[in-house]
Design a protein around this motif. Structure first.
Motif, PDB file in Angstrom:
ATOM      1  N   ASP A 142      27.199  37.119  33.559  1.00 25.69           N
ATOM      2  CA  ASP A 142      26.908  35.793  32.990  1.00 25.69           C
ATOM      3  C   ASP A 142      25.969  34.998  33.884  1.00 25.69           C
ATOM      4  OD1 ASP A 142      28.443  36.247  30.739  1.00 25.69           O
ATOM      5  OD2 ASP A 142      30.267  35.447  31.640  1.00 25.69           O
ATOM      6  N   GLY A 143      24.982  35.694  34.465  1.00 26.39           N
ATOM      7  CA  GLY A 143      23.979  35.035  35.285  1.00 26.39           C
ATOM      8  C   GLY A 143      24.384  34.794  36.720  1.00 26.39           C
ATOM      9  N   ILE A 144      25.605  35.146  37.111  1.00 28.56           N
ATOM     10  CA  ILE A 144      26.084  34.927  38.481  1.00 28.56           C
ATOM     11  C   ILE A 144      25.913  36.223  39.272  1.00 28.56           C
ATOM     12  CG2 ILE A 144      28.080  34.351  39.905  1.00 28.56           C
ATOM     13  CD1 ILE A 144      29.099  32.693  37.527  1.00 28.56           C
ATOM     14  N   TYR A 145      25.297  36.123  40.449  1.00 29.90           N
ATOM     15  CA  TYR A 145      24.974  37.284  41.273  1.00 29.90           C
ATOM     16  C   TYR A 145      26.216  37.824  41.968  1.00 29.90           C
ATOM     17  CZ  TYR A 145      22.776  39.997  45.003  1.00 29.90           C
ATOM     18  OH  TYR A 145      22.401  40.989  45.860  1.00 29.90           O
ATOM     19  N   TYR A 146      26.408  39.144  41.896  1.00 30.00           N
ATOM     20  CA  TYR A 146      27.479  39.833  42.603  1.00 30.00           C
ATOM     21  C   TYR A 146      26.837  40.690  43.684  1.00 30.00           C
ATOM     22  CZ  TYR A 146      31.096  38.373  39.334  1.00 30.00           C
ATOM     23  OH  TYR A 146      31.984  37.632  38.601  1.00 30.00           O
ATOM     24  N   GLY A 147      26.884  40.217  44.921  1.00 30.02           N
ATOM     25  CA  GLY A 147      26.121  40.835  45.993  1.00 30.02           C
ATOM     26  C   GLY A 147      26.673  42.139  46.512  1.00 30.02           C
ATOM     27  N   ARG A 148      27.944  42.392  46.347  1.00 31.37           N
ATOM     28  CA  ARG A 148      28.534  43.625  46.865  1.00 31.37           C
ATOM     29  C   ARG A 148      28.865  44.566  45.710  1.00 31.37           C
ATOM     30  NH1 ARG A 148      26.222  42.653  50.704  1.00 31.37           N
ATOM     31  NH2 ARG A 148      26.984  41.908  52.707  1.00 31.37           N
ATOM     32  N   GLN A 149      28.450  45.815  45.881  1.00 30.94           N
ATOM     33  CA  GLN A 149      28.557  46.776  44.787  1.00 30.94           C
ATOM     34  C   GLN A 149      29.994  47.071  44.403  1.00 30.94           C
ATOM     35  OE1 GLN A 149      27.492  47.274  47.841  1.00 30.94           O
ATOM     36  NE2 GLN A 149      27.915  49.305  48.649  1.00 30.94           N
ATOM     37  N   GLN A 150      30.955  46.884  45.331  1.00 30.60           N
ATOM     38  CA  GLN A 150      32.352  47.176  45.013  1.00 30.60           C
ATOM     39  C   GLN A 150      32.898  46.239  43.941  1.00 30.60           C
ATOM     40  OE1 GLN A 150      32.520  50.050  46.302  1.00 30.60           O
ATOM     41  NE2 GLN A 150      34.183  49.935  47.768  1.00 30.60           N
ATOM     42  N   LEU A 151      32.247  45.092  43.743  1.00 30.12           N
ATOM     43  CA  LEU A 151      32.741  44.111  42.783  1.00 30.12           C
ATOM     44  C   LEU A 151      32.631  44.589  41.341  1.00 30.12           C
ATOM     45  CD1 LEU A 151      31.191  40.912  44.400  1.00 30.12           C
ATOM     46  CD2 LEU A 151      33.570  41.637  44.484  1.00 30.12           C
ATOM     47  N   LEU A 152      31.798  45.606  41.094  1.00 27.42           N
ATOM     48  CA  LEU A 152      31.608  46.070  39.723  1.00 27.42           C
ATOM     49  C   LEU A 152      32.230  47.445  39.463  1.00 27.42           C
ATOM     50  CD1 LEU A 152      28.038  44.875  38.727  1.00 27.42           C
ATOM     51  CD2 LEU A 152      30.231  43.939  38.127  1.00 27.42           C
ATOM     52  N   ARG A 153      33.205  47.842  40.261  1.00 31.13           N
ATOM     53  CA  ARG A 153      33.869  49.119  40.015  1.00 31.13           C
ATOM     54  C   ARG A 153      34.915  49.011  38.913  1.00 31.13           C
ATOM     55  NH1 ARG A 153      34.555  52.453  45.616  1.00 31.13           N
ATOM     56  NH2 ARG A 153      34.820  54.139  44.162  1.00 31.13           N
ATOM     57  N   MET A 154      35.336  47.794  38.648  1.00 30.96           N
ATOM     58  CA  MET A 154      36.353  47.570  37.616  1.00 30.96           C
ATOM     59  C   MET A 154      35.784  47.931  36.248  1.00 30.96           C
ATOM     60  SD  MET A 154      39.478  46.370  37.628  1.00 30.96           S
ATOM     61  CE  MET A 154      40.665  45.690  36.483  1.00 30.96           C
ATOM     62  N   PRO A 155      36.578  48.514  35.373  1.00 31.28           N
ATOM     63  CA  PRO A 155      36.097  48.812  34.016  1.00 31.28           C
ATOM     64  C   PRO A 155      35.677  47.549  33.270  1.00 31.28           C
ATOM     65  CG  PRO A 155      38.109  50.015  34.480  1.00 31.28           C
ATOM     66  CD  PRO A 155      37.904  49.068  35.614  1.00 31.28           C
TER      67      PRO A 155
END
Length: 198
Positions: free
Chosen positions: A56-69
């Motif tokens: 939603d336009g918010i930056y997630y700087g660490r790749q581990q934050l997007l491991r969730m399904p």
């Protein structure tokens, strides 16, 4: 879009890489790496990812934050090549933008369940959306996942990896006036793995 994600059984980024050319993802116990056209940041935890990740336009700087399904998405966009103008300096290889589903005027509800007996996997996903008042809409999405494990640890005498995950999101849309609207999103993620919370 959401219909394509559902029909293709695309539940996480690793699944998405099978449908999007030039997008690849590697997962290890320590890190996750995203590559577009072979360009990425590698396994160095000190570096920002070359593929920018946004929800939603918010930056997630660490790749581990997007491991969730994925949970109740409206669409997923993958942009190849430098995206510094649209998304900032940390998107030199490209950008991945996830957009969550918005509240609806009509009542929408869904419930999905998965059970796998051998490893004791249970997954429940539910969504409900609709009007609260004439000007306020709400959407609730929930996902619960448990796994008993499929490898026997003979030292501890337990099955591993045991997982207990929960995620929930509440989104509110308010039409303040005909020309002004406001939106609020609250998310909660809990990961319990052998007593650890993240």
């Amino acid at each position: 879009d959401a219909a394509r994600l559902r029909s293709g059984n695309i539940n996480k980024i690793a699944d998405l890489s099978e449908f999007v050319p030039n997008l690849s993802m590697t997962e290890t116990a320590a890190s996750t790496q995203l590559y577009i056209r072979g360009i990425g940041s590698g396994n160095n935890q000190g570096f920002e990812q070359s593929v920018g990740q946004y929800i939603d336009g918010i930056y997630y700087g660490r790749q581990q934050l997007l491991r969730m399904p994925f949970l109740d998405l409206q669409r997923v966009e993958v942009l190849r090549g430098p995206q510094s103008i649209l998304f900032g300096k940390n998107s030199i290889a490209g950008a991945m933008h996830l957009t969550t589903a918005k509240p609806t005027d009509e009542v929408v509800a869904s419930l999905d369940a998965l059970f796998e007996a051998e490893a004791g996997q249970r997954e429940y996903t539910g969504v409900i959306s609709g009007l609260l008042t004439e000007r306020v809409r709400a959407r609730l999405a929930y996902r619960g996942y448990q796994e008993d494990g499929f490898i026997r640890n003979t030292v501890k005498n337990i099955d591993e990896p045991q997982r207990d995950e929960e995620a929930a999101r509440v989104t509110l849309d308010w039409d303040v006036t005909q020309a002004l609207g406001a939106s609020l999103k609250v998310e909660r993620n809990t990961f319990d793995n052998h007593g650890r919370q993240f």
